[in-house]
Design a protein around this motif. Structure first.
Motif, short mmCIF file in Angstrom:
data_model
loop_
_atom_site.label_atom_id
_atom_site.label_comp_id
_atom_site.label_asym_id
_atom_site.label_seq_id
_atom_site.Cartn_x
_atom_site.Cartn_y
_atom_site.Cartn_z
N LEU A 35 -5.28 1.95 -6.05
CA LEU A 35 -4.94 2.46 -4.72
C LEU A 35 -5.77 3.70 -4.43
O LEU A 35 -6.05 4.49 -5.32
N ILE B 106 -3.65 3.28 3.09
CA ILE B 106 -4.20 3.21 1.74
C ILE B 106 -5.16 2.04 1.64
O ILE B 106 -5.03 1.06 2.37
N CYS C 284 3.45 -0.04 2.99
CA CYS C 284 2.96 1.25 3.46
C CYS C 284 3.94 1.78 4.51
O CYS C 284 4.14 1.17 5.56
N PHE D 79 -6.18 -0.81 -0.94
CA PHE D 79 -5.61 -1.50 -2.09
C PHE D 79 -6.69 -2.43 -2.62
O PHE D 79 -7.09 -3.37 -1.93
#
Length: 109
Positions: free
Chosen positions: A93, A66, A61, A68
């Motif tokens: 994601l 995000i 990142c 995951f």
């Protein structure tokens, strides 16, 4: 028009240089017989549905955050963090905020 992939020794800027970080598109930076590197730009709320690749991957990142997801659960990646995943593991994601990630895939020979 063919996509430009990096030549050996060529430098790529991974972080935005001012302006809107998401105005730049996702791009495959290079692909060789054994390795592929992709920079993904993900605006908040953008998802990549569950999928898998044959080779091992890392997801770094660069900006933003995000989520995951794998069958084991969800991990939140923040700027400066890296995740390793074995090949063949399903994953998805979700951009929790505007994000930029660097994905490296080891391609099976």
């Amino acid at each position: 028009m063919a996509l430009h992939h990096l030549d050996s020794g060529e430098i790529a800027n991974l972080l935005h240089q001012g302006g809107d970080a998401l105005s730049e598109q996702s791009v495959a930076l290079f692909k060789s017989e054994q390795l592929e590197v992709i920079r993904l730009r993900l605006p908040v709320g953008k998802t990549m549905p569950m999928h898998k690749v044959a080779g091992q991957i890392t997801v770094q990142c660069l900006e933003g955050e995000i989520d995951f997801e794998t069958p084991e659960g969800v991990k939140r990646l923040q700027a400066g963090q890296l995740l390793f995943l074995l090949g063949g593991v399903p994953h998805s994601l979700l951009a929790v905020e505007d994000a930029s990630v660097l994905v490296t895939i080891v391609l099976p020979i």
